[in-house]
Design a protein around this motif. Sequence first.
Motif, PDB file in Angstrom:
ATOM      1  N   ARG A  86     -18.448 -23.785  30.527  1.00  0.00           N
ATOM      2  CA  ARG A  86     -18.874 -24.893  30.946  1.00  0.00           C
ATOM      3  C   ARG A  86     -19.155 -24.884  33.214  1.00  0.00           C
ATOM      4  O   ARG A  86     -18.352 -24.065  33.825  1.00  0.00           O
ATOM      5  CB  ARG A  86     -18.457 -26.473  30.979  1.00  0.00           C
ATOM      6  CG  ARG A  86     -17.428 -25.911  29.692  1.00  0.00           C
ATOM      7  CD  ARG A  86     -16.413 -27.323  29.138  1.00  0.00           C
ATOM      8  NE  ARG A  86     -15.093 -26.819  30.065  1.00  0.00           N
ATOM      9  CZ  ARG A  86     -14.127 -27.956  30.286  1.00  0.00           C
ATOM     10  NH1 ARG A  86     -14.151 -29.412  30.084  1.00  0.00           N
ATOM     11  NH2 ARG A  86     -13.256 -27.510  30.710  1.00  0.00           N
ATOM     12  N   ILE A  87     -19.957 -24.917  33.440  1.00  0.00           N
ATOM     13  CA  ILE A  87     -20.636 -24.956  34.773  1.00  0.00           C
ATOM     14  C   ILE A  87     -20.779 -26.136  34.889  1.00  0.00           C
ATOM     15  O   ILE A  87     -21.609 -27.370  34.015  1.00  0.00           O
ATOM     16  CB  ILE A  87     -22.300 -23.919  34.558  1.00  0.00           C
ATOM     17  CG1 ILE A  87     -21.850 -22.569  34.216  1.00  0.00           C
ATOM     18  CG2 ILE A  87     -22.606 -24.703  36.723  1.00  0.00           C
ATOM     19  CD1 ILE A  87     -23.450 -22.074  34.631  1.00  0.00           C
ATOM     20  N   LYS A 123     -18.892 -32.917  37.492  1.00  0.00           N
ATOM     21  CA  LYS A 123     -20.628 -32.741  36.088  1.00  0.00           C
ATOM     22  C   LYS A 123     -20.339 -32.266  35.820  1.00  0.00           C
ATOM     23  O   LYS A 123     -20.943 -31.107  36.285  1.00  0.00           O
ATOM     24  CB  LYS A 123     -21.029 -34.077  36.095  1.00  0.00           C
ATOM     25  CG  LYS A 123     -22.277 -34.117  35.215  1.00  0.00           C
ATOM     26  CD  LYS A 123     -23.122 -34.797  35.520  1.00  0.00           C
ATOM     27  CE  LYS A 123     -23.979 -36.035  35.224  1.00  0.00           C
ATOM     28  NZ  LYS A 123     -25.314 -36.653  34.497  1.00  0.00           N
ATOM     29  N   CYS A 124     -20.550 -31.636  34.345  1.00  0.00           N
ATOM     30  CA  CYS A 124     -20.920 -30.675  33.289  1.00  0.00           C
ATOM     31  C   CYS A 124     -22.344 -30.718  33.100  1.00  0.00           C
ATOM     32  O   CYS A 124     -22.598 -31.302  32.865  1.00  0.00           O
ATOM     33  CB  CYS A 124     -20.140 -30.339  31.905  1.00  0.00           C
ATOM     34  SG  CYS A 124     -20.813 -29.119  31.336  1.00  0.00           S
ATOM     35  N   VAL A 125     -22.740 -29.797  34.304  1.00  0.00           N
ATOM     36  CA  VAL A 125     -24.481 -29.574  33.858  1.00  0.00           C
ATOM     37  C   VAL A 125     -24.917 -28.627  32.965  1.00  0.00           C
ATOM     38  O   VAL A 125     -25.913 -28.753  32.672  1.00  0.00           O
ATOM     39  CB  VAL A 125     -25.326 -28.883  35.226  1.00  0.00           C
ATOM     40  CG1 VAL A 125     -24.289 -30.381  35.877  1.00  0.00           C
ATOM     41  CG2 VAL A 125     -24.415 -28.164  36.081  1.00  0.00           C
ATOM     42  N   ARG A 126     -23.711 -27.663  32.575  1.00  0.00           N
ATOM     43  CA  ARG A 126     -24.571 -26.350  31.412  1.00  0.00           C
ATOM     44  C   ARG A 126     -23.481 -25.790  31.219  1.00  0.00           C
ATOM     45  O   ARG A 126     -22.524 -25.821  31.521  1.00  0.00           O
ATOM     46  CB  ARG A 126     -25.087 -25.810  32.468  1.00  0.00           C
ATOM     47  CG  ARG A 126     -26.712 -25.036  32.432  1.00  0.00           C
ATOM     48  CD  ARG A 126     -27.794 -24.389  33.162  1.00  0.00           C
ATOM     49  NE  ARG A 126     -28.725 -24.546  33.246  1.00  0.00           N
ATOM     50  CZ  ARG A 126     -29.283 -25.625  34.023  1.00  0.00           C
ATOM     51  NH1 ARG A 126     -28.513 -26.467  34.800  1.00  0.00           N
ATOM     52  NH2 ARG A 126     -30.301 -26.363  34.449  1.00  0.00           N
ATOM     53  N   VAL A 128     -16.139 -22.557  34.610  1.00  0.00           N
ATOM     54  CA  VAL A 128     -15.012 -23.167  34.083  1.00  0.00           C
ATOM     55  C   VAL A 128     -14.944 -22.557  32.598  1.00  0.00           C
ATOM     56  O   VAL A 128     -15.709 -22.620  31.712  1.00  0.00           O
ATOM     57  CB  VAL A 128     -14.762 -24.132  34.205  1.00  0.00           C
ATOM     58  CG1 VAL A 128     -12.819 -24.673  33.162  1.00  0.00           C
ATOM     59  CG2 VAL A 128     -14.242 -24.799  35.582  1.00  0.00           C
ATOM     60  N   GLY A 129     -13.577 -21.637  31.904  1.00  0.00           N
ATOM     61  CA  GLY A 129     -13.638 -21.343  30.964  1.00  0.00           C
ATOM     62  C   GLY A 129     -12.059 -20.787  30.601  1.00  0.00           C
ATOM     63  O   GLY A 129     -11.231 -20.592  31.515  1.00  0.00           O
TER      64      GLY A 129
END
Length: 765
Positions: free
Chosen positions: A243-244, A234-237, A262-263
């Motif tokens: 994306r974290i 789940k993307c939290v930030r 992730v980038g």
Amino acid sequence: METTANPKKAGSEGLLDREGGSDSSGRGGGSSGSGDGEGGKGGGAVGGWVFHVGVNSIGHEYCHARFLLIRGKYVLMYKRDPHENRGIKPIRKGIIGPTTMVEELGRRKVNHGDFYIIQFFNRLDETKKGEIACPTAGEARKWIEAFDHAKQQVENELSRGASTRNKLNLEEEINLDGHRPRVRRYAYELRKLIRIGQGPETLLRQSSKLGENVRSDGFMEMDTGDAIEAHEWKCVRTLNGVRIFEDVSDSKSGKGVLVKAVGVVDASADNVFEVVLSLDRHKRYEWDMLTGDLELLDSYDGHYDVVYGTYDPKYLTRWQSKRDFVFSRQWFRGQDGTYTILQFPAVHKKHPPKSGYRRTKINPSTWEIKCLNMPMGSNGKKCFVTQMLEMHSSRWFKWKKNGSSKFEKSIPCALLSQVSGLKEYIEANPALKFESSTTVVHSKLSDVSISNGEYFDTDVQDEFYDAIAAESSSSSEDEDSDDQEDELNKKDPKVKLKNVSWAITSLALKRKSVADAKELDPTVAPIAIEPGQFHCSLNKGKDDNDTNCWASPSGTGFMIRGKTYLKDNSKVVGGDPLLKLIGVDWFKVDKAIDSVALHPRCLVQTEAGKKLPFILIINLQVPAKPNYCLVLYYASERPVNGSSLLGKFVDGNDMFRDSRFKLIPSIVEGYWMVKRAVGTKACLLGKAVTCKYLRQDNFFEIDVDIGSSSVARSVIGLVLGYVTSLVVDLAILIEAKEESELPEYILGTVRLNRLRPDTAVPLED
């Protein structure tokens, strides 16, 4: 190191003394144009500057800049570029034989610079070996690909018949070790040269010069799903376009929480890997805000090192003192082109805490760097970068509860921000966006144009993971089953999941029956196989809670090539295995044992074993102290159909077998770092490690020497450290490359449930 454009000048300025030996080969390019009679005139060649390294007859190390040329099955080595020096004689030449092997040994210091070493050897005579050095991982990769392509041509020649095989046996294999043979032929009429590297002046720069003017050689398609793991992300930030994610699945381990950044980075995977691995302080200061001060303590086997570092966390909170740390790094490149770097906290006795610093442990973390497939006509490079780390669960949930400001002042956040820093650093340095390895040079003798695509094996561009998580196993069905499912769901929406499961099961049974008809002799009546009559040293598990045992799972946890794979690269859910797993032996031995099937205590030599139509034995030789042999026995109900793919594999030559023998691993349960190291991509074992084959009577044995590859040794060493807590699934296949061989089928599977090394039994006479 100084830069020079002259190989002789390079040698005179300390690039070493005398010629001695190595063995080399390279990457897929086509046939060539030396015009000295081999392979015909015209065509393309793969060539470039490398360092030929080794030890000469009087014990002196040498390192010479040499131009290496691969044309068809021929390998030639020159003192100067034959494209620019028409008529020059090669100083070494020979063919790539069916027993010639290549292995990437990782990074090593050569002439005070970091270079990537490639070793070449004859698998039947290990005294015949040698090494070349490349300045970047990308160039090393391309030489290995060139070698694979050349070896494929040898395989094609061998398949033409006995006369071609006899002619090939009369030709001398390339030997880059020992005394140079006299070569009388000249190289001329190089119609087209695909060049790896930029010349001796680029060789003399250290690998931090990450490459200028390169051309793409083909990409690895980025996977749309995260099938390598069974987590729910789940993307939290988001931080600066990165994306974290947090793993929100119900973890059974309870040890911590997995988070990842992730980038997408606008550069090749080769270049990004070099940047991440580099310890150069001035470069790291431009993208790594936390661990920029790093120092190499020890380096082992080219794929493993230990690093010391310091950081000052005062920008996070003024109450924290300066910290120092030690961690180990282990890295490797998969057959799909993905770079993986594993980072563990470590202890180094020779480097105690620094005065004024407090020793701390850096979170265990991994880097994964994958090439992204670019649109047609695009000259740019992109790769997908993932950094994952494990955090203490109480701290993570505390940061989440208190808001983002607390998290942004944490060490894990600073570590995850490395992906953002890496992305911005490469964006600000255009030279890093270009790959440094391949250019195409057109000779003045000819304007013949050959597409780069002719030289590359499309099999490398698989775009899916081959082992799939249980919750995603229903992702691939054929059109007929989809239509049936839609109709049933209209009547009763509650039966959707049941119908998906039914569709997969029916497809699996259908594929198995088709494989049975093709691969086994339909004219012979099948026999009943009762596993209870076969006794091995490792017990079969009674249920999922049993340990130190084996089981035979279905093939629905794996993705295999579908009927239309050659047209659209589509993969489908695997069916039930063609062969039945009847036993597993778990031996400990002083040294690796080949031909286990001939041992009097082996299952194959029992009365029950002799009555079976066909037995496949997979002997996985595990390097350790002591060494282990994991032996898998698979049986068929009928004899093998000689004209089938399995028949060609069993009775074919070793080169054909090496190019087709495939294994798909999947860590079902276990430590997340081990999962990242093993992955779920299919591996052609014959190209990754040394395999030996034995065909006799009613059996066929494959001896897999895992210790023959430094990368495989490194990964298996990590696996053995956690093996008592791992549940591992393996699928064995013969890779399908022709339309008539599709769809693929799974030859056999095995589940190894929390093996205990201390229960392995000695193999005695």
